[in-house]
Design an enzyme around this catalytic site. Structure first.
Site, PDB file in Angstrom:
ATOM      1  N   ASP A 190     -49.038  59.339  -0.771  1.00  0.00           N
ATOM      2  CA  ASP A 190     -49.664  58.056  -1.122  1.00  0.00           C
ATOM      3  C   ASP A 190     -49.735  57.170   0.109  1.00  0.00           C
ATOM      4  O   ASP A 190     -49.016  57.365   1.086  1.00  0.00           O
ATOM      5  CB  ASP A 190     -48.843  57.374  -2.223  1.00  0.00           C
ATOM      6  CG  ASP A 190     -49.633  56.295  -2.956  1.00  0.00           C
ATOM      7  OD1 ASP A 190     -50.157  56.590  -4.042  1.00  0.00           O
ATOM      8  OD2 ASP A 190     -49.733  55.179  -2.436  1.00  0.00           O
ATOM      9  N   HIS A 192     -48.872  54.045   0.074  1.00  0.00           N
ATOM     10  CA  HIS A 192     -47.950  52.918  -0.062  1.00  0.00           C
ATOM     11  C   HIS A 192     -46.489  53.288   0.164  1.00  0.00           C
ATOM     12  O   HIS A 192     -46.125  54.448   0.258  1.00  0.00           O
ATOM     13  CB  HIS A 192     -48.112  52.314  -1.458  1.00  0.00           C
ATOM     14  CG  HIS A 192     -49.497  51.853  -1.758  1.00  0.00           C
ATOM     15  ND1 HIS A 192     -50.429  52.674  -2.355  1.00  0.00           N
ATOM     16  CD2 HIS A 192     -50.119  50.671  -1.527  1.00  0.00           C
ATOM     17  CE1 HIS A 192     -51.570  52.015  -2.501  1.00  0.00           C
ATOM     18  NE2 HIS A 192     -51.407  50.801  -1.991  1.00  0.00           N
ATOM     19  N   SER A 297     -52.323  45.888  -2.668  1.00  0.00           N
ATOM     20  CA  SER A 297     -51.693  46.723  -3.682  1.00  0.00           C
ATOM     21  C   SER A 297     -50.231  47.011  -3.358  1.00  0.00           C
ATOM     22  O   SER A 297     -49.482  47.450  -4.236  1.00  0.00           O
ATOM     23  CB  SER A 297     -52.458  48.046  -3.837  1.00  0.00           C
ATOM     24  OG  SER A 297     -52.684  48.659  -2.583  1.00  0.00           O
TER      25      SER A 297
END
Length: 391
Positions: A190, A192, A297
């Site tokens: 990912d 993040h 995000s």
């Protein structure tokens, strides 16, 4: 070709067509019409077409086969991802040079200074949380492809500009590098960070607030609970369209241990017979907003629990104005024009800003160009112009 072979060839061809046709019927029968989709407004045909296109097995087969070729032969995915070693995936935004990047950096940082000045007029202190790139934290898994030279010193340059502009921007890179020895601070598949990485950043930001701009509100107490670890397919796997035929070739999902944070008084209420560990702090705490969070995000997605980590580390309520999918600048510009800032200005605004967004262009067409120009003209620029005029 003999007559028998021709007949066999035709039979096989027709058999394949029939099989694909029957297979495709599944996409037709699985369609469910929504109430707003009618023949009169044209939405029925459009939604049916979209559904069938998504479910069309031949298209899915072709997509999977092409993705398999890229993945196995060329060690590549769709534009958007870079394949590293050890099943690590990276966003290509941290590798590719950005067109007009140097000018974009100047324009974007001018907006950062404008945000600082706009908040200062409201007696609000800005703290810039510059999120280091995943490639910077985990260079050992990058593989053969290296980030463009434009990204080499981007994090350090961003911090240097913030210091020169008198903007609080605590270093998050060093504590995250130290913490990764105890566990992952970014997800392998990912873009993040992990909840652990979010907690490390939250603690660093809390230390900066307590030392540089202490809050005047009564402290609150929060409790964070860890949820059971579950497999998590990161957002970067969407650039490897190997599902469903070659799902076994996809990188192994991450193990995501989500966390949830609640005010201690709420936890006490949910336990019959327990006393309130806050000592009544929540009841008599200041009604003003101590901290606002704006960003991307990294802040908006509850999977990382960055909001909760900040609340527990700071010991104060944090109101979240972050947005998914819009970068760091657009949510901040919206916040500057919001009634929330006008009517209830916080004491501190934490602006979460991933470093890779600094050289990127932004679509500011939704905002008044005159206001944007005014925002880019910082107090420092105005003072410099005034000084030159006096001379």
């Amino acid at each position: 070709m003999t007559r028998s072979l021709r007949i066999l060839y035709i039979a096989l061809f027709l058999g394949i067509l029939l099989s694909l046709g029957l297979w495709s019927l599944g996409g037709v029968f699985s369609y469910i019409r929504t109430p707003d989709a009618t023949l009169l407004n044209g939405r029925l045909a459009h939604s049916a077409e979209q559904h069938y296109d998504a479910e069309f097995p031949v298209k899915r087969l072709g997509t999977n086969l092409w993705a398999l070729l890229d993945f196995k032969v060329f060690h590549e995915g769709r534009p958007g991802v870079v394949l590293g070693k050890d099943q690590w995936l990276y966003t290509d935004e941290e590798f590719n040079p950005v067109a007009n990047g140097e000018q974009n950096e100047k324009d974007n940082f001018a907006l950062v200074e404008g945000v600082r000045d706009a908040l200062k007029k409201q007696n609000v202190k800005l703290i810039l949380a510059i999120i280091p790139a995943k490639t910077r934290l985990y260079p050992e898994h990058i593989g053969n492809e290296a980030p463009a030279s434009q990204h080499t010193d981007l994090y350090q340059q961003f911090h240097a500009s913030a210091r020169q502009a008198d903007i609080l921007a605590p270093d998050l890179l060093a504590p995250l590098q130290q913490a990764k020895n105890a566990g992952p601070v970014f997800l392998r598949t990912d873009t993040h960070w992990t909840p652990m990485g979010a907690e490390v950043a939250a603690q660093q930001l809390s230390d900066t607030i307590s030392k540089k701009t202490p809050l005047t509100t009564a402290p609150l107490h929060y409790v964070t609970e860890a949820l059971p670890s579950e497999p998590y397919k990161g957002d970067l796997t969407t650039f490897l369209p190997l599902d469903p035929l070659f799902s076994n070739l996809l990188p192994k999902p991450d193990d995501l241990s989500q966390r949830t944070t609640r005010q201690a008084s709420e936890v006490a209420k949910s336990a019959p017979g327990s006393s309130d560990p806050t000592g009544g702090d929540a009841l008599f705490s200041d009604a003003t907003v101590p901290v606002a969070l704006v960003g991307t995000s990294y802040s908006a997605n509850p999977h990382w629990n960055f909001l909760g980590a900040l609340q527990q580390a700071i010991g104060a309520d944090v109101v979240n104005y972050a947005e998914n999918g819009h970068g760091p600048i657009l949510p901040m510009l919206k916040y500057l024009q919001s009634d929330a800032l006008k009517n209830s200005p916080p004491q501190v605004v934490i602006w979460e800003f991933p470093e890779r967004y600094l050289p990127m262009a932004n679509d500011l067409s939704d905002f008044d160009p005159k206001w944007i120009t005014q925002l880019k003209t910082s107090e420092a620029t105005n003072d410099h112009l005034a000084l030159n005029a006096n001379e």
